[in-house]
Design a protein around this motif. Structure first.
Motif, PDB file in Angstrom:
ATOM      1  N   LEU A  69      43.008  52.760  35.273  1.00 52.60           N
ATOM      2  CA  LEU A  69      44.062  51.945  34.683  1.00 52.60           C
ATOM      3  C   LEU A  69      44.061  50.581  35.366  1.00 52.60           C
ATOM      4  CD1 LEU A  69      46.491  51.916  32.703  1.00 52.60           C
ATOM      5  CD2 LEU A  69      47.912  52.567  34.658  1.00 52.60           C
ATOM      6  N   ILE A  70      43.992  49.508  34.581  1.00 48.07           N
ATOM      7  CA  ILE A  70      43.978  48.156  35.133  1.00 48.07           C
ATOM      8  C   ILE A  70      45.060  47.337  34.445  1.00 48.07           C
ATOM      9  CG2 ILE A  70      42.635  46.043  35.440  1.00 48.07           C
ATOM     10  CD1 ILE A  70      40.170  47.734  35.716  1.00 48.07           C
ATOM     11  N   LEU A  71      45.906  46.683  35.251  1.00 52.07           N
ATOM     12  CA  LEU A  71      47.062  45.960  34.738  1.00 52.07           C
ATOM     13  C   LEU A  71      47.127  44.554  35.330  1.00 52.07           C
ATOM     14  CD1 LEU A  71      49.638  48.823  35.380  1.00 52.07           C
ATOM     15  CD2 LEU A  71      48.650  48.230  33.153  1.00 52.07           C
ATOM     16  N   PRO A  72      47.473  43.549  34.523  1.00 53.27           N
ATOM     17  CA  PRO A  72      47.670  42.209  35.079  1.00 53.27           C
ATOM     18  C   PRO A  72      48.965  42.149  35.874  1.00 53.27           C
ATOM     19  CG  PRO A  72      48.251  42.231  32.752  1.00 53.27           C
ATOM     20  CD  PRO A  72      47.701  43.592  33.062  1.00 53.27           C
ATOM     21  N   GLN A  90      44.082  34.570  39.572  1.00 52.62           N
ATOM     22  CA  GLN A  90      44.105  35.796  38.787  1.00 52.62           C
ATOM     23  C   GLN A  90      44.532  36.940  39.700  1.00 52.62           C
ATOM     24  OE1 GLN A  90      41.631  36.582  35.443  1.00 52.62           O
ATOM     25  NE2 GLN A  90      40.254  34.893  35.959  1.00 52.62           N
ATOM     26  N   ASP A  91      45.370  37.799  39.163  1.00 54.44           N
ATOM     27  CA  ASP A  91      45.997  38.861  39.947  1.00 54.44           C
ATOM     28  C   ASP A  91      45.962  40.135  39.098  1.00 54.44           C
ATOM     29  OD1 ASP A  91      47.618  40.498  41.467  1.00 54.44           O
ATOM     30  OD2 ASP A  91      49.266  39.067  41.657  1.00 54.44           O
ATOM     31  N   TRP A  92      45.202  41.133  39.557  1.00 52.13           N
ATOM     32  CA  TRP A  92      45.042  42.375  38.811  1.00 52.13           C
ATOM     33  C   TRP A  92      45.268  43.564  39.725  1.00 52.13           C
ATOM     34  CZ3 TRP A  92      44.052  42.531  33.565  1.00 52.13           C
ATOM     35  CH2 TRP A  92      43.694  41.315  32.967  1.00 52.13           C
ATOM     36  N   GLN A 222      44.963  46.071  44.433  1.00 51.43           N
ATOM     37  CA  GLN A 222      45.437  44.807  43.868  1.00 51.43           C
ATOM     38  C   GLN A 222      44.573  43.702  44.439  1.00 51.43           C
ATOM     39  OE1 GLN A 222      49.617  43.943  44.268  1.00 51.43           O
ATOM     40  NE2 GLN A 222      49.457  41.960  43.248  1.00 51.43           N
ATOM     41  N   ALA A 223      44.019  42.870  43.588  1.00 50.92           N
ATOM     42  CA  ALA A 223      43.133  41.795  44.014  1.00 50.92           C
ATOM     43  C   ALA A 223      43.639  40.477  43.460  1.00 50.92           C
ATOM     44  CB  ALA A 223      41.706  42.060  43.553  1.00 50.92           C
ATOM     45  N   VAL A 224      43.752  39.480  44.338  1.00 50.53           N
ATOM     46  CA  VAL A 224      44.248  38.155  43.968  1.00 50.53           C
ATOM     47  C   VAL A 224      43.172  37.140  44.326  1.00 50.53           C
ATOM     48  CG1 VAL A 224      46.111  36.481  44.210  1.00 50.53           C
ATOM     49  CG2 VAL A 224      46.590  38.922  44.522  1.00 50.53           C
ATOM     50  N   SER A 225      42.728  36.372  43.348  1.00 52.44           N
ATOM     51  CA  SER A 225      41.633  35.435  43.583  1.00 52.44           C
ATOM     52  C   SER A 225      42.020  34.014  43.209  1.00 52.44           C
ATOM     53  CB  SER A 225      40.401  35.835  42.777  1.00 52.44           C
ATOM     54  OG  SER A 225      40.632  35.594  41.404  1.00 52.44           O
ATOM     55  N   GLY A 239      40.134  33.308  27.789  1.00 47.65           N
ATOM     56  CA  GLY A 239      40.254  34.709  27.405  1.00 47.65           C
ATOM     57  C   GLY A 239      38.957  35.470  27.601  1.00 47.65           C
ATOM     58  N   PHE A 240      37.845  34.811  27.336  1.00 46.89           N
ATOM     59  CA  PHE A 240      36.549  35.435  27.504  1.00 46.89           C
ATOM     60  C   PHE A 240      36.291  35.770  28.971  1.00 46.89           C
ATOM     61  CE2 PHE A 240      31.961  34.833  28.328  1.00 46.89           C
ATOM     62  CZ  PHE A 240      31.467  35.884  27.587  1.00 46.89           C
ATOM     63  N   LEU A 241      36.665  34.850  29.863  1.00 45.91           N
ATOM     64  CA  LEU A 241      36.399  35.046  31.280  1.00 45.91           C
ATOM     65  C   LEU A 241      37.282  36.123  31.901  1.00 45.91           C
ATOM     66  CD1 LEU A 241      35.943  31.364  32.519  1.00 45.91           C
ATOM     67  CD2 LEU A 241      34.186  33.047  31.989  1.00 45.91           C
ATOM     68  N   GLN A 242      38.392  36.442  31.277  1.00 41.85           N
ATOM     69  CA  GLN A 242      39.294  37.413  31.871  1.00 41.85           C
ATOM     70  C   GLN A 242      38.703  38.813  31.936  1.00 41.85           C
ATOM     71  OE1 GLN A 242      42.931  36.948  29.634  1.00 41.85           O
ATOM     72  NE2 GLN A 242      43.773  35.517  31.121  1.00 41.85           N
ATOM     73  N   LYS A 243      37.656  39.063  31.184  1.00 44.26           N
ATOM     74  CA  LYS A 243      37.072  40.399  31.241  1.00 44.26           C
ATOM     75  C   LYS A 243      36.285  40.616  32.527  1.00 44.26           C
ATOM     76  CE  LYS A 243      32.533  39.829  29.011  1.00 44.26           C
ATOM     77  NZ  LYS A 243      31.691  40.263  27.882  1.00 44.26           N
ATOM     78  N   PHE A 244      35.889  39.527  33.186  1.00 42.39           N
ATOM     79  CA  PHE A 244      35.050  39.689  34.374  1.00 42.39           C
ATOM     80  C   PHE A 244      35.805  40.264  35.557  1.00 42.39           C
ATOM     81  CE2 PHE A 244      32.603  36.970  31.682  1.00 42.39           C
ATOM     82  CZ  PHE A 244      31.349  37.526  31.797  1.00 42.39           C
ATOM     83  N   PRO A 245      37.021  39.805  35.861  1.00 46.54           N
ATOM     84  CA  PRO A 245      37.750  40.465  36.951  1.00 46.54           C
ATOM     85  C   PRO A 245      38.056  41.918  36.637  1.00 46.54           C
ATOM     86  CG  PRO A 245      39.141  38.861  35.825  1.00 46.54           C
ATOM     87  CD  PRO A 245      37.744  38.624  35.385  1.00 46.54           C
ATOM     88  N   VAL A 246      38.296  42.214  35.366  1.00 47.45           N
ATOM     89  CA  VAL A 246      38.563  43.603  34.978  1.00 47.45           C
ATOM     90  C   VAL A 246      37.327  44.455  35.212  1.00 47.45           C
ATOM     91  CG1 VAL A 246      39.123  45.111  33.050  1.00 47.45           C
ATOM     92  CG2 VAL A 246      40.351  42.954  33.332  1.00 47.45           C
ATOM     93  N   GLU A 247      36.164  43.960  34.788  1.00 50.80           N
ATOM     94  CA  GLU A 247      34.930  44.706  34.991  1.00 50.80           C
ATOM     95  C   GLU A 247      34.632  44.894  36.476  1.00 50.80           C
ATOM     96  OE1 GLU A 247      31.998  42.497  32.907  1.00 50.80           O
ATOM     97  OE2 GLU A 247      32.502  43.325  30.934  1.00 50.80           O
ATOM     98  N   SER A 248      34.874  43.847  37.267  1.00 48.52           N
ATOM     99  CA  SER A 248      34.611  43.932  38.697  1.00 48.52           C
ATOM    100  C   SER A 248      35.532  44.939  39.373  1.00 48.52           C
ATOM    101  CB  SER A 248      34.779  42.553  39.336  1.00 48.52           C
ATOM    102  OG  SER A 248      33.781  41.667  38.900  1.00 48.52           O
TER     103      SER A 248
END
Length: 265
Positions: A69-72, A90-92, A222-225, A239-248
């Protein structure tokens, strides 16, 4: 602790022509964001609020069934967003469950820093323990990401472990230096000055929480970059770039789970 989330936010290959500098204002705003985030996390260092508490029944079932489960997330300053001019925060937060695991097994994996290049490949291509005193560690990670371009970052982190009790452990990892390699196809030693590069990743802090319960361990990250903001005309990429922190984050959590399960066999 690691860039565990590190791969966390490589802005996915913005051309080098859009090089960017980390400004004092952006750094100050990020520092404020981190200060407030860590104050909030410190208030929740108790067994009642240790893990993220706003999960629905459906979300909890997903985690227990083996899902990630991944949440912003977003930290506010007196109810207002923190403006980071020239930068992008970005904070996930991600959660998974490692069945049949113990806190001791998780700790052994996390503190095996030389093995990170196996646990988290291909995004971590080199990993070293550079210092250790008590529950505090200094580590080096070389991060790799290939999208439209190849990006390699040399990063150092200071990591601190803490325990509430035998079944609750937390780990705070703060980046102390991140430098982009100039020509990764030729050498990993030549670097741009930190903060004066393409702005793929300027800072990355990771906050782990582990709770042993229900026949296993819940792992929360929780990761904050901080990275460069998108230049004018490339807003459509956000929006396209937001998938990269999720994948990481998925790769980091799943890599940790695989390593723990492999050690337990």
């Amino acid at each position: 602790m690691r860039v565990f989330a590190a791969l966390f936010l490589f802005s996915a290959g913005i051309p080098a022509a859009f090089s960017s500098d980390l400004t004092p204002d952006a750094q100050k705003a990020f520092d404020r964001y981190i200060q407030l985030t860590e104050e909030h996390l410190a208030r929740d260092l108790n067994t009642q609020h240790f893990l993220y508490s706003n999960l629905s029944a459906e979300q909890r079932a997903k985690v227990r069934a083996g899902g990630v489960l991944i949440l912003p997330q977003k930290t506010l300053d007196q109810g207002k967003e923190i403006a980071v001019l020239g930068g992008l925060v970005q904070d996930w937060l991600g959660i998974l469950f490692i069945p049949h695991a113990t806190i001791a097994q998780v700790r052994a994996v996390l503190q095996d820093y030389p093995a990170y290049k196996q646990f988290y490949k291909p995004e971590v291509i080199e990993s070293q323990l550079t210092g250790h005193s008590g529950n505090e560690y200094d580590i080096f990670l070389r991060l790799y990401k290939q999208q439209f371009v190849t990006v390699v970052l040399n990063a150092t982190y200071h990591v601190k472990y803490g325990d509430l009790n035998a079944t609750h452990m937390y780990v705070n990892s703060r980046s102390t230096r991140i430098a982009q390699v100039k020509a990764p196809s030729k050498s990993y030693t030549g670097e741009f000055p930190p903060g004066h590069d393409d702005g793929f990743l300027w800072a990355l802090n990771s906050y782990w929480r582990f709770e042993q319960a229900d026949g296993g361990v819940y792992a929360q990250l929780q990761a904050v970059s901080l990275s460069r903001d998108l230049p004018p005309g490339l807003g459509w990429l956000k929006g396209f770039l937001q998938k990269f922190p999720v994948e990481s984050m998925q790769n980091t959590l799943k890599g940790t789970k695989r390593a723990v399960e492999s050690r337990a066999r």
